[in-house]
Design a protein around this motif. Structure first.
Motif, PDB file in Angstrom:
ATOM      1  N   ARG A 130       0.755  -1.160   0.008  1.00  0.00           N
ATOM      2  CA  ARG A 130      -0.011   0.057  -0.082  1.00  0.00           C
ATOM      3  C   ARG A 130       0.727   1.028  -0.121  1.00  0.00           C
ATOM      4  N   GLU A 131       1.860   1.241   0.933  1.00  0.00           N
ATOM      5  CA  GLU A 131       2.820   2.571   0.939  1.00  0.00           C
ATOM      6  C   GLU A 131       3.498   2.706  -0.590  1.00  0.00           C
ATOM      7  N   SER A 132       3.925   1.544  -1.143  1.00  0.00           N
ATOM      8  CA  SER A 132       4.516   1.715  -2.458  1.00  0.00           C
ATOM      9  C   SER A 132       3.285   2.607  -3.516  1.00  0.00           C
ATOM     10  N   ASP A 133       2.225   2.025  -3.494  1.00  0.00           N
ATOM     11  CA  ASP A 133       1.130   2.609  -4.464  1.00  0.00           C
ATOM     12  C   ASP A 133       1.168   3.946  -3.982  1.00  0.00           C
ATOM     13  N   ILE A 134       1.089   4.370  -2.836  1.00  0.00           N
ATOM     14  CA  ILE A 134       0.943   5.744  -2.334  1.00  0.00           C
ATOM     15  C   ILE A 134       1.999   6.821  -2.792  1.00  0.00           C
ATOM     16  N   PHE A 159       9.987  -0.304  -9.788  1.00  0.00           N
ATOM     17  CA  PHE A 159       9.221  -1.382  -8.877  1.00  0.00           C
ATOM     18  C   PHE A 159       8.164  -0.940  -8.524  1.00  0.00           C
ATOM     19  N   SER A 160       7.614   0.128  -8.625  1.00  0.00           N
ATOM     20  CA  SER A 160       6.289   0.561  -7.981  1.00  0.00           C
ATOM     21  C   SER A 160       5.052   0.351  -9.196  1.00  0.00           C
ATOM     22  N   TYR A 161       5.532   0.008 -10.179  1.00  0.00           N
ATOM     23  CA  TYR A 161       4.127   0.124 -11.285  1.00  0.00           C
ATOM     24  C   TYR A 161       4.552  -1.199 -11.949  1.00  0.00           C
ATOM     25  N   PRO A 162       3.493  -2.090 -12.387  1.00  0.00           N
ATOM     26  CA  PRO A 162       2.006  -1.772 -11.915  1.00  0.00           C
ATOM     27  C   PRO A 162       1.678  -1.708 -10.411  1.00  0.00           C
ATOM     28  N   LEU A 163       0.613  -0.854 -10.328  1.00  0.00           N
ATOM     29  CA  LEU A 163       0.255  -0.588  -8.738  1.00  0.00           C
ATOM     30  C   LEU A 163      -0.294  -1.970  -8.175  1.00  0.00           C
ATOM     31  N   ASN A 164      -0.064  -2.158  -6.742  1.00  0.00           N
ATOM     32  CA  ASN A 164      -0.321  -3.420  -6.111  1.00  0.00           C
ATOM     33  C   ASN A 164      -1.972  -3.592  -5.915  1.00  0.00           C
ATOM     34  N   ASP A 165      -2.778  -2.502  -5.784  1.00  0.00           N
ATOM     35  CA  ASP A 165      -4.001  -2.663  -5.790  1.00  0.00           C
ATOM     36  C   ASP A 165      -4.560  -2.805  -7.040  1.00  0.00           C
ATOM     37  N   GLU A 166      -5.335  -3.775  -7.398  1.00  0.00           N
ATOM     38  CA  GLU A 166      -5.451  -4.158  -8.704  1.00  0.00           C
ATOM     39  C   GLU A 166      -6.645  -3.143  -9.260  1.00  0.00           C
ATOM     40  N   GLU A 213      -4.490   2.782 -15.126  1.00  0.00           N
ATOM     41  CA  GLU A 213      -4.451   2.594 -16.379  1.00  0.00           C
ATOM     42  C   GLU A 213      -5.210   3.100 -17.623  1.00  0.00           C
ATOM     43  N   ASN A 214      -6.719   3.039 -17.019  1.00  0.00           N
ATOM     44  CA  ASN A 214      -7.563   3.717 -17.951  1.00  0.00           C
ATOM     45  C   ASN A 214      -7.457   5.064 -18.202  1.00  0.00           C
ATOM     46  N   PHE A 215      -6.965   5.756 -17.128  1.00  0.00           N
ATOM     47  CA  PHE A 215      -6.742   7.173 -17.260  1.00  0.00           C
ATOM     48  C   PHE A 215      -5.336   7.666 -18.093  1.00  0.00           C
ATOM     49  N   ILE A 216      -4.361   6.656 -17.835  1.00  0.00           N
ATOM     50  CA  ILE A 216      -3.016   7.029 -18.648  1.00  0.00           C
ATOM     51  C   ILE A 216      -3.136   6.701 -20.084  1.00  0.00           C
ATOM     52  N   ASN A 217      -3.916   5.445 -20.605  1.00  0.00           N
ATOM     53  CA  ASN A 217      -4.268   5.245 -21.783  1.00  0.00           C
ATOM     54  C   ASN A 217      -5.255   6.231 -22.553  1.00  0.00           C
ATOM     55  N   ALA A 218      -6.007   6.929 -21.817  1.00  0.00           N
ATOM     56  CA  ALA A 218      -6.590   8.003 -22.585  1.00  0.00           C
ATOM     57  C   ALA A 218      -5.851   9.148 -22.389  1.00  0.00           C
ATOM     58  N   ILE A 219      -4.930   9.319 -21.732  1.00  0.00           N
ATOM     59  CA  ILE A 219      -3.854  10.554 -22.009  1.00  0.00           C
ATOM     60  C   ILE A 219      -3.017  10.395 -23.225  1.00  0.00           C
ATOM     61  N   LYS A 220      -2.642   8.964 -23.408  1.00  0.00           N
ATOM     62  CA  LYS A 220      -1.907   8.518 -24.483  1.00  0.00           C
ATOM     63  C   LYS A 220      -2.537   8.638 -25.755  1.00  0.00           C
ATOM     64  N   MET A 221      -3.645   8.491 -25.638  1.00  0.00           N
ATOM     65  CA  MET A 221      -4.613   8.517 -26.932  1.00  0.00           C
ATOM     66  C   MET A 221      -4.819  10.217 -27.511  1.00  0.00           C
ATOM     67  N   LEU A 222      -4.931  10.774 -26.432  1.00  0.00           N
ATOM     68  CA  LEU A 222      -5.162  12.417 -26.613  1.00  0.00           C
ATOM     69  C   LEU A 222      -3.638  12.563 -27.218  1.00  0.00           C
TER      70      LEU A 222
END
Length: 263
Positions: free
Chosen positions: A112-116, A162-169, A176-185
């Motif tokens: 959790r701390e890694s994700d934060i 080592f922090s990505y992918p995030l541990n919380d699925e 990931e949905n946010f980043i993929n949309a950013i990449k498309m834009l």
């Protein structure tokens, strides 16, 4: 299938949800009074919300979701929005969070701390809270800060490999949905087309106000219309993923700071 919900299913449903509504998270026990409702994902009858003639009277754990009375009514009154897939996703997200938040092992705490740490780093270096104002300018112009979101993501991947992918699925899915949309834009904002031997950028270079204007006057008319339509589609996808990510972080990661002093 059983005509009633068995005690073992009830215990599992309440246990894995920690006795909370899977949508609003309120406790379903008030002054020792049980106020929770076990809602059917696929209705007990084929004519009910999300009904299926092949799944009549399915009282299994997989077909139930724990809700408060208000959300049970909302879910069944709006089956077009609260689809089978959406309700199952809501249930999984809630139960995963309960499992993670009640795992007090040092390994779980470290994950959790890694994700934060990853989220705080990303939001510190991006104008995340200005996203809606940036989107409101599209498709006619865009602020150059819109390009920071993908650039800083790539930089943080190098700094925190080592922090990505995030541990919380569920968090990973939303991010990931946010980043993929950013990449498309970004592909559109930095794109160009070849026309009559010329290379035409979709957006002009930034002016003194850090805005890049849509190059509609130089683009072929039919191409400009298609690009505008595509920008609107990506803009909608980005808006939705942005709202979903914010909602999830506010609900489950209140210690994360989504504003940045840099922008």
């Amino acid at each position: 299938m059983s005509n009633s919900i068995t005690s073992s299913v009830i215990k599992k449903l309440y246990g894995l949800s920690a006795g909370k509504c899977n949508i609003c998270k309120i406790s379903l026990f008030e002054n020792e009074v049980h106020v929770g409702e076990m809602a059917h994902v696929i209705a007990k009858k084929s004519g009910g919300a999300r009904g299926d003639a092949l799944r009549i009277n399915d009282n299994s754990y997989d077909n139930l979701i724990l809700l408060c009375a208000n959300h049970h009514s909302e879910v069944d009154q709006n089956p077009e929005h609260f689809t089978v897939d959406l309700l199952k996703a809501i249930k999984k997200e809630h139960e995963d969070f309960i499992a993670n938040s009640t795992d007090f092992s040092s390994f779980a705490a470290n994950k959790r701390e890694s994700d934060i740490v990853f989220l705080n780093a990303y939001f510190y270096y991006t104008p995340f809270f200005r996203m809606l104002s940036f989107l409101s300018d599209l498709p006619y112009r865009h602020h150059i800060y819109l390009l920071e979101f993908e650039d800083q993501f790539e930089n943080i991947l190098k700094d925190l490999p080592f922090s990505y992918p995030l541990n919380d699925e569920s968090l990973q899915k939303n991010f990931e949905n946010f980043i993929n949309a950013i990449k498309m834009l970004d592909r559109i904002l930095c794109g160009y087309i070849e026309h009559n031997g010329r290379t035409i950028c979709i957006f002009d270079s930034a002016n003194n106000g850090y805005y890049c204007k849509f190059n509609g006057s130089d683009l072929p008319f039919d191409k400009a219309d298609l690009i505008e339509d595509e920008i609107y589609k990506v803009k909608d996808a980005l808006y939705f993923s942005y709202r979903e990510l914010i909602s999830y972080i506010r609900m489950y990661y209140p210690e994360v700071k989504m504003s940045s002093p840099n922008f």
